[in-house]
Design a protein around this motif. Structure first.
Motif, PDB file in Angstrom:
ATOM      1  N   THR A 139     -52.311  -4.520 -21.633  1.00 47.06           N
ATOM      2  CA  THR A 139     -50.945  -4.320 -22.122  1.00 47.06           C
ATOM      3  C   THR A 139     -50.804  -4.717 -23.588  1.00 47.06           C
ATOM      4  OG1 THR A 139     -50.151  -6.508 -21.444  1.00 47.06           O
ATOM      5  CG2 THR A 139     -49.990  -4.729 -19.820  1.00 47.06           C
ATOM      6  N   THR A 140     -51.764  -5.479 -24.101  1.00 48.48           N
ATOM      7  CA  THR A 140     -51.713  -5.965 -25.477  1.00 48.48           C
ATOM      8  C   THR A 140     -52.568  -5.112 -26.415  1.00 48.48           C
ATOM      9  OG1 THR A 140     -51.511  -8.170 -24.484  1.00 48.48           O
ATOM     10  CG2 THR A 140     -51.865  -8.119 -26.822  1.00 48.48           C
ATOM     11  N   GLY A 141     -53.332  -4.174 -25.876  1.00 52.48           N
ATOM     12  CA  GLY A 141     -54.201  -3.347 -26.708  1.00 52.48           C
ATOM     13  C   GLY A 141     -55.519  -4.010 -27.042  1.00 52.48           C
ATOM     14  N   ILE A 142     -55.912  -4.944 -26.220  1.00 50.67           N
ATOM     15  CA  ILE A 142     -57.188  -5.638 -26.393  1.00 50.67           C
ATOM     16  C   ILE A 142     -58.265  -4.859 -25.644  1.00 50.67           C
ATOM     17  CG2 ILE A 142     -58.450  -7.766 -25.833  1.00 50.67           C
ATOM     18  CD1 ILE A 142     -55.726  -9.234 -26.095  1.00 50.67           C
ATOM     19  N   VAL A 143     -59.397  -4.617 -26.286  1.00 51.99           N
ATOM     20  CA  VAL A 143     -60.525  -3.945 -25.642  1.00 51.99           C
ATOM     21  C   VAL A 143     -61.137  -4.902 -24.623  1.00 51.99           C
ATOM     22  CG1 VAL A 143     -62.831  -2.963 -25.995  1.00 51.99           C
ATOM     23  CG2 VAL A 143     -61.016  -2.537 -27.669  1.00 51.99           C
ATOM     24  N   THR A 144     -61.376  -4.416 -23.413  1.00 56.78           N
ATOM     25  CA  THR A 144     -61.931  -5.268 -22.367  1.00 56.78           C
ATOM     26  C   THR A 144     -63.384  -4.916 -22.089  1.00 56.78           C
ATOM     27  OG1 THR A 144     -61.083  -3.790 -20.643  1.00 56.78           O
ATOM     28  CG2 THR A 144     -59.698  -5.672 -21.255  1.00 56.78           C
ATOM     29  N   VAL A 145     -64.217  -5.961 -22.113  1.00 56.90           N
ATOM     30  CA  VAL A 145     -65.631  -5.847 -21.765  1.00 56.90           C
ATOM     31  C   VAL A 145     -65.838  -6.691 -20.518  1.00 56.90           C
ATOM     32  CG1 VAL A 145     -68.006  -6.376 -22.463  1.00 56.90           C
ATOM     33  CG2 VAL A 145     -66.352  -5.535 -24.164  1.00 56.90           C
ATOM     34  N   GLY A 146     -66.327  -6.081 -19.468  1.00 58.50           N
ATOM     35  CA  GLY A 146     -66.541  -6.802 -18.227  1.00 58.50           C
ATOM     36  C   GLY A 146     -68.007  -6.973 -17.927  1.00 58.50           C
ATOM     37  N   MET A 147     -68.340  -8.140 -17.418  1.00 57.55           N
ATOM     38  CA  MET A 147     -69.681  -8.392 -16.887  1.00 57.55           C
ATOM     39  C   MET A 147     -69.513  -8.786 -15.429  1.00 57.55           C
ATOM     40  SD  MET A 147     -72.116 -10.077 -19.755  1.00 57.55           S
ATOM     41  CE  MET A 147     -71.102 -11.216 -20.669  1.00 57.55           C
ATOM     42  N   ILE A 148     -70.050  -7.951 -14.535  1.00 56.58           N
ATOM     43  CA  ILE A 148     -69.938  -8.181 -13.100  1.00 56.58           C
ATOM     44  C   ILE A 148     -71.280  -7.905 -12.440  1.00 56.58           C
ATOM     45  CG2 ILE A 148     -67.462  -7.677 -13.034  1.00 56.58           C
ATOM     46  CD1 ILE A 148     -68.084  -4.881 -12.064  1.00 56.58           C
TER      47      ILE A 148
END
Length: 193
Positions: A139-148
């Motif tokens: 919602t803030t326009g932050i790029v999300t990088v996930g490690m799962i």
């Protein structure tokens, strides 16, 4: 110490475990998303934005370690890179005042800005506070990088960039997360310093 009849020796057990680790890392090396994640982090820092980390449980130690590598130094003497994670005072205050589910999300709403990158670690892919952070970042326009891990969990479809390590056991996932995270630090440092 000798192995009892029918039981593998400690040396054989160690070799078998290392073989499993090697196979997992060989499969991991084929992921192009690691390079995409590094590119997003480099672009954010080059534009004077910041990298934020979140993770719960054992992943909390990994998130702190990776933020420290960027803020302090990794392999080069250099100026600090803008990397944040929630500190223990903020964690306790936000958890107490707003509920534990908000400890990362509230911080992202407070200090996160469009152009930042959130690196979120989760072995299960189901951590509610990490999911709340990802939703706040989006919602803030932050790029999300996930490690799962391989199973992905509920987070599987939430990230802009997903690094899904080829492991299902928590210890194997965390080994790969920290190795990938440190390689991301290496890419960032080489590009910017």
């Amino acid at each position: 110490m000798t192995a009892t009849a029918g039981a593998p020796s400690i040396t054989a057990s160690i070799r078998a475990e290392i073989d499993v680790i090697l196979v997992g890392f060989a499969r991991l090396s084929a992921q192009s998303t690691i390079e995409r994640a590094a590119g997003a982090m480099i672009a954010a820092l080059a534009a004077v934005n910041k990298i934020m980390f979140c993770g719960n449980g054992g992943s909390a130690a990994d998130r702190q370690h990776l933020a420290a590598e960027l803020m302090g130094r990794y392999l080069k003497d250099r100026e600090p890179l803008s990397a944040l994670t929630v500190d223990t005072s903020a964690l306790r205050a936000i958890g107490n005042d707003c509920g534990y589910l908000e400890v990362f999300a509230r911080r992202l709403h407070g200090v996160g800005r469009h152009g930042n990158v959130l690196v979120a670690l989760s072995t299960s892919g189901n951590s509610p506070i990490v999911i709340a952070a990802i939703e706040a970042a989006r919602t803030t326009g932050i790029v999300t990088v996930g490690m799962i891990g391989t199973k992905g969990g509920r987070m599987d479809e939430l990230y802009d960039i997903l690094i899904k390590v080829p492991a299902t056991r928590t210890n194997r996932i965390r080994e790969m997360h920290i190795a990938v995270g440190r390689k991301l630090c290496d890419f960032v440092e080489d590009a910017l310093c």
